[in-house]
Scaffold this active site. Sequence first.
Site, PDB file in Angstrom:
ATOM      1  N   HIS A  58     -45.417 -36.655 -23.141  1.00 22.66           N
ATOM      2  CA  HIS A  58     -43.891 -37.219 -23.619  1.00 22.66           C
ATOM      3  C   HIS A  58     -43.095 -36.062 -24.123  1.00 22.66           C
ATOM      4  O   HIS A  58     -43.791 -34.987 -24.167  1.00 22.66           O
ATOM      5  CB  HIS A  58     -43.923 -38.240 -24.801  1.00 22.66           C
ATOM      6  CG  HIS A  58     -44.331 -37.770 -26.077  1.00 22.66           C
ATOM      7  ND1 HIS A  58     -45.698 -37.479 -26.433  1.00 22.66           N
ATOM      8  CD2 HIS A  58     -43.801 -37.344 -27.218  1.00 22.66           C
ATOM      9  CE1 HIS A  58     -45.999 -37.154 -27.585  1.00 22.66           C
ATOM     10  NE2 HIS A  58     -44.681 -37.051 -28.044  1.00 22.66           N
ATOM     11  N   HIS A 113     -39.914 -29.942 -25.977  1.00 19.56           N
ATOM     12  CA  HIS A 113     -40.896 -29.323 -25.045  1.00 19.56           C
ATOM     13  C   HIS A 113     -41.983 -30.324 -24.799  1.00 19.56           C
ATOM     14  O   HIS A 113     -42.134 -31.198 -25.683  1.00 19.56           O
ATOM     15  CB  HIS A 113     -41.493 -27.847 -25.534  1.00 19.56           C
ATOM     16  CG  HIS A 113     -41.923 -28.123 -26.900  1.00 19.56           C
ATOM     17  ND1 HIS A 113     -41.129 -27.760 -28.146  1.00 19.56           N
ATOM     18  CD2 HIS A 113     -43.176 -28.222 -27.513  1.00 19.56           C
ATOM     19  CE1 HIS A 113     -41.860 -27.802 -29.090  1.00 19.56           C
ATOM     20  NE2 HIS A 113     -43.093 -28.133 -28.783  1.00 19.56           N
TER      21      HIS A 113
END
Length: 181
Positions: A122, A37
């Site tokens: 990221h 996630h």
Amino acid sequence: MAFDIENGTVRNRLAKAQALLIQTGADIKLVETENIHVTLRFLGDISTSLVEKIFSEMKKAEFGPFNVHIKGLGVFPDLHYPRVVWAGMTDGADQLRSIFGQLEPKLRALGFAPDSKGFSPHLTIARVRSGRNKAQLAEFITENADCEFGEIRAECIRLKKSVLSPRGPTYSTLKEFCRGQ
């Protein structure tokens, strides 16, 4: 606080990259694909009373649904001392930074220490446990610096809870705030 990866195609492409990472022989621990996630902010242990206060601040974040393009592989802190392998973000990264920028001062007002690492959009896909086969890992990362994973739709900020076990973390959503579905 996080945005989940709900696009199955993106998850499958990330899983393929993880399988190739294993083939480098590097000493890595993969993040389970369903657990990958976009972390906006790691909060640590929080009390039940703080959950509602955090959720109240999450609902004030100004953003509309947007796409996030997942592209490229890299490592933190660098190729000489890799600790985390990540998939990068291009389109949508600025919106993620904006949401972080809106929430960070509100979290500080609730008593959270500043995020010492700052925010770099990221997806963590693996953690590096040792320097074994570091050169092969670095070569793979360099060769895949521009690989394409696809797009995700960022609509819902989720306050996530993680429970650690010997098999790794299990994530659940405590609160969710969605914009313009």
